[in-house]
Structures are given as C-alpha cells and as structure tokens.
Motif scaffolding. Structure first.
Motif, mmCIF file in Angstrom:
data_model
loop_
_atom_site.group_PDB
_atom_site.id
_atom_site.type_symbol
_atom_site.label_atom_id
_atom_site.label_comp_id
_atom_site.label_asym_id
_atom_site.label_seq_id
_atom_site.Cartn_x
_atom_site.Cartn_y
_atom_site.Cartn_z
ATOM 1 N N LYS A 1 0.817 -1.204 0.000
ATOM 2 C CA LYS A 1 0.000 0.000 0.000
ATOM 3 C C LYS A 1 0.859 1.266 0.000
ATOM 4 O O LYS A 1 0.642 2.181 -0.793
ATOM 5 C CB LYS A 1 -0.880 -0.024 1.254
ATOM 6 N N THR B 1 3.896 1.608 -0.925
ATOM 7 C CA THR B 1 4.668 1.752 -2.155
ATOM 8 C C THR B 1 3.799 2.277 -3.294
ATOM 9 O O THR B 1 4.215 3.154 -4.058
ATOM 10 C CB THR B 1 5.302 0.405 -2.550
ATOM 11 N N VAL B 2 2.581 1.761 -3.391
ATOM 12 C CA VAL B 2 1.668 2.266 -4.421
ATOM 13 C C VAL B 2 1.424 3.761 -4.198
ATOM 14 O O VAL B 2 1.492 4.562 -5.132
ATOM 15 C CB VAL B 2 0.324 1.505 -4.406
ATOM 16 N N ASP B 3 1.168 4.121 -2.952
ATOM 17 C CA ASP B 3 0.918 5.537 -2.658
ATOM 18 C C ASP B 3 2.123 6.402 -3.019
ATOM 19 O O ASP B 3 1.961 7.510 -3.532
ATOM 20 C CB ASP B 3 0.577 5.706 -1.171
ATOM 21 N N LYS B 4 3.290 5.873 -2.768
ATOM 22 C CA LYS B 4 4.505 6.634 -3.086
ATOM 23 C C LYS B 4 4.583 6.887 -4.591
ATOM 24 O O LYS B 4 4.889 8.004 -5.027
ATOM 25 C CB LYS B 4 5.733 5.861 -2.603
ATOM 26 N N VAL B 5 4.275 5.870 -5.370
ATOM 27 C CA VAL B 5 4.310 6.021 -6.830
ATOM 28 C C VAL B 5 3.220 6.997 -7.295
ATOM 29 O O VAL B 5 3.473 7.885 -8.109
ATOM 30 C CB VAL B 5 4.126 4.663 -7.528
ATOM 31 N N LEU B 6 2.036 6.851 -6.745
ATOM 32 C CA LEU B 6 0.918 7.687 -7.191
ATOM 33 C C LEU B 6 1.149 9.155 -6.845
ATOM 34 O O LEU B 6 0.749 10.053 -7.592
ATOM 35 C CB LEU B 6 -0.395 7.217 -6.564
ATOM 36 N N GLN B 7 1.795 9.378 -5.722
ATOM 37 C CA GLN B 7 2.038 10.766 -5.320
ATOM 38 C C GLN B 7 3.286 11.338 -5.966
ATOM 39 O O GLN B 7 3.512 12.540 -5.942
ATOM 40 C CB GLN B 7 2.169 10.851 -3.792
ATOM 41 N N GLY B 8 4.084 10.451 -6.547
ATOM 42 C CA GLY B 8 5.307 10.920 -7.199
ATOM 43 C C GLY B 8 6.301 11.421 -6.189
ATOM 44 O O GLY B 8 6.945 12.419 -6.395
#
Lengths: 108, 108
Positions: free
Chosen positions: B99, B101-108
């Motif tokens: 979760k 990691t996905v958030d990190k990618v989505l937020q850039g």
DNA sequence: AACGATGCATCGTATATCTATGCATCGCAC
DNA sequence: GTGCGATGCATAGATATACGATGCATCGTT
C-alpha cells in the motif's frame, strides 16, 4: 513483482498511467522507472506491461508513436491523452477508497 | 465486490483471516460481517469465499467444526489457528508495504 | 403454502499476470 | 572485431483468482 503478485492485479494500469502522466515513455523505460520509484519493489515484466499498454491504447487512454531514425533502433513512445487523465483520476479515487476500506477492516 | 474486483485479488484471504482472528464464524456469517465492517463495499460471493476457506483449512491456518443439533441446520464454524495468526501477521505486513509503495508512486 | 433469506458447496468462465520464448539493436569488454 | 549482456518490442501458453450460475436444504414470515 517482488510483492505478492496477486496484490498487484487491478493496480498496474493505474501505476502505468501515473508514470505516463509525468512524461512520455517507452515500454522498457516504464519498467525501469517503476522499479526505481517503487524502491525496487515493483518489477513489472514485459509480458505484463505490453498487454496493458495495448489495452490502454485501444481505449484511447494513451497514444503511441514510433521514434527513431531509419535503420536505427526504434522506440515506441506512449503519451497519455485527455481521456487517459480522466481515467487515471477515477482509478486513483478508486484506489484510495479501496485502500481505506481494507485498512478499516484490518484495524477493526 | 462492489469495487473493482481485480483490486481485491490478494487481499481476500487477509480480510477473512482478520475477521476470524476476532471470533469463530461460519461462511455466511463472514460474508455478512465483511459487508458490515466495510460499509457495504466488500460483497464477497460464496464462489469466492468457500474456496478460500478450504485452502486456509488445507494449509492449517483455520480449523472447521460442524455445529448444530441432529436434524437441524448445520453450520460449519471456522476458527483461526496459531499458524493462521502468524500468516495473518505476515499478510498484514505485506499489505502495508504494498500500500505504501503504491501511494509513493501515485504521489510521485 | 409460498417465498425470501439463510447456509453450504461446486462448475464453468473471464481476466490478469507470469514464464518462456523470439527477434533485433546497442554498447562494452576482451 | 567479436561475443555477450543489456536494451527494446512482442506473443503464446500456463496458472491463479474471482465471479456468475446453479443446486440443494432449512428457517422465518406472511
């Protein structure tokens, strides 16, 4: 993927669109970039990515352009479209909703 | 599920184990309980749940007991085991990692 | 008495991802 | 200059998971 691959399902297209929303990229570049921004956690395979890109292209969320001089290595660059940005926004919202609900259940 | 079903993949077993960690339950009860605690978002189907329960039983993460008087309605209660709790702990950690990691990618 | 909800379970289908494979180009080390 | 690993696109087959449909039985309510 390094994480349980089942977890990835349903999130891959969102991740790809997120990267493309920042800049145009070609397939291999997307894989490498995703690996970097996920700290090595998401190692997407070609067999996963290309079908996704083709589907996104089919639904006009992205457009592809071949780039490269005649006789040199060709790269297929993918760019997000207006529809793609709308789709991404919806998918981000869906992810947020799903994530928060799972957390709510896990925390009781 | 009401949400994109693909998102659910990989999380279902974790959700089921989480509920069973609180109290013993039978199949139908799990479905209803999950619907309540997820504010109606997760409507797990029988065709989804029972294979999961059987797999968890197979791997000894849960044990099942038939309960009910002779000639009356029988219910199969599932209880989490020590291995099940260990598995749940690992799965929760995996979820958290994924979760974030996905958030990190989505937020850039 | 009928019907909807409860309760367990399986089968066939759809979908997503992975592994494996194929082919071509590029850059670097030997 | 030759070989080999990395780059780059792509598809085929295998596998896993969830869903919809279905079947059967019991319980409660009207």
């Amino acid at each position: 993927m390094t994480v349980n691959k089942e977890l990835m399902k349903g999130s891959t297209a969102t991740l790809v669109l997120t990267l493309l929303a920042r800049k145009e990229m070609y397939g291999y570049q997307i894989i490498k970039e995703l690996e970097v921004v996920s700290s090595g956690l998401f190692e997407m395979k070609e067999g996963t990515l290309y079908p996704i890109l083709h589907a996104l292209e089919q639904s006009e969320a992205v457009v592809a352009t071949w780039v490269g001089e005649e006789g040199t290595r060709q790269r297929k660059y993918y760019a997000i479209t207006k529809q793609g940005r709308a789709l991404l926004k919806a998918k981000k919202e869906e992810w947020r909703n799903f994530k928060e609900t799972v957390d709510k259940v896990l925390q009781g």
